[in-house]
Design a protein around this motif. Structure first.
Motif, short mmCIF file in Angstrom:
data_model
loop_
_atom_site.label_atom_id
_atom_site.label_comp_id
_atom_site.label_asym_id
_atom_site.label_seq_id
_atom_site.Cartn_x
_atom_site.Cartn_y
_atom_site.Cartn_z
N LEU A 216 0.84 -1.20 0.00
CA LEU A 216 0.00 0.00 0.00
C LEU A 216 0.87 1.25 0.00
O LEU A 216 2.00 1.25 0.49
N GLU A 230 -5.09 1.82 0.77
CA GLU A 230 -5.80 0.72 1.42
C GLU A 230 -5.68 0.90 2.92
O GLU A 230 -4.70 1.44 3.41
N LYS A 233 -6.34 -5.26 5.63
CA LYS A 233 -6.02 -6.48 4.90
C LYS A 233 -6.20 -7.67 5.83
O LYS A 233 -5.87 -7.61 7.02
#
Length: 294
Positions: A216, A230, A233
């Protein structure tokens, strides 16, 4: 001493070999090989079980599962008390809603109890195979020091086969145990660098756990806030791998390595979100903040 041991080896070696072959975990347990997890699938070229690491993960996992069980048991007790009060007060709609919640929590508790029992069963089988492998390895070493005879050579071949079988079974159980480790939800909370972070700076964070990767990019805004492409995750926990975190600074077409750090996941098996602050640079001038929820 060597002669007396050779006589012992002929009988005892074969008995041990037979007992080991009968103890194969795959002949006693209906375990399915893992479908999606790393290099522990049956048929891998390298078999390298790590009993000490598995023990650490098992203890952390069991502790975390018991924390979840205690939390839901406390919730069930609280709902049950309200359920009794509501029944006396005859508020039917609220009463049935509470009854529905109680049944849902009871189902979840049963699932947790089954989960814990399954993990314990797997680890018990793992310990048995570990002890059998250690015993066969010790016997194999002892036979190799004794005078070579036809009986001792046959016993050595059989013991070598049993060591291999126990090793395979241990790795097979490790793969089955990984399926029960749950998920890690990792959230990006940003970089902390005080004077090192300036508006306009761009960074790339690369997080790896085994074969799982998360890349990211983020930017430092004029008001010192950070924007990342982002924010979250999901990682599947791994028995042997640690989190590897690499931070680089993007300068036009060039990249400058800020730092690389590893982070163990054993402390993440808990009911509460874990705030992680790792020093990316050696002096700690830039830190990375993450949050992990299991």
């Amino acid at each position: 001493r060597s002669c007396s041991f050779t006589g012992f080896s002929t009988v005892q070696g074969r008995k041990l070999a037979k007992s080991l072959s009968r103890s194969s975990v795959r002949s006693r347990m209906s375990l399915k090989p893992p479908k999606a997890y790393n290099s522990l699938q049956k048929g891998a070229l390298i078999w390298d079980p790590k009993p000490l690491q598995v023990k650490k993960i098992f203890e952390a996992l069991k502790k975390g599962l018991n924390e979840y069980l205690e939390a839901h048991q406390a919730e069930l007790d609280y709902l049950s008390d309200r359920h009794k009060d509501t029944k006396r007060n005859s508020r039917l709609a609220f009463y049935y809603d509470l009854d529905k919640q109680i049944r849902s929590v009871e189902r979840y508790i049963r699932k947790l109890e089954f989960h814990i029992s399954k993990v314990e069963e797997l680890y018990e089988a793992y310990c048995i195979q570990c002890r059998l492998r250690d015993g066969a390895t010790n016997m194999k070493q002892a036979f190799s020091l004794s005078p070579s005879t036809k009986a001792s050579r046959e016993s050595l071949v059989e013991l070598y086969r049993n060591v291999q079988e126990c090793t395979e079974d241990m790795c097979f159980i490790e793969g089955a145990l990984e399926v029960h480790l749950g998920e890690f939800h990792v959230k990006m909370k940003g970089l902390v660098g005080f004077a090192r972070l300036c508006p306009g700076d761009q960074y790339e964070v690369f997080v790896r756990l085994g074969r799982q990767k998360w890349r990211l990019r983020g930017k430092i805004e004029t008001d010192d806030s950070q924007t990342w492409d982002e924010e979250e995750k999901i990682f599947i926990p791994n028995l042997h791998e640690k989190f590897e975190i690499k931070v680089t600074e993007l300068r036009g077409l060039a990249t400058v390595l800020v730092g690389v750090v590893t982070c163990d996941s054993i402390s993440f098996f808990t009911t509460k979100p874990q705030a992680i602050i790792v020093d990316v640079t050696e002096l700690g001038t830039i830190k990375l903040r993450l949050e992990v929820l299991w």
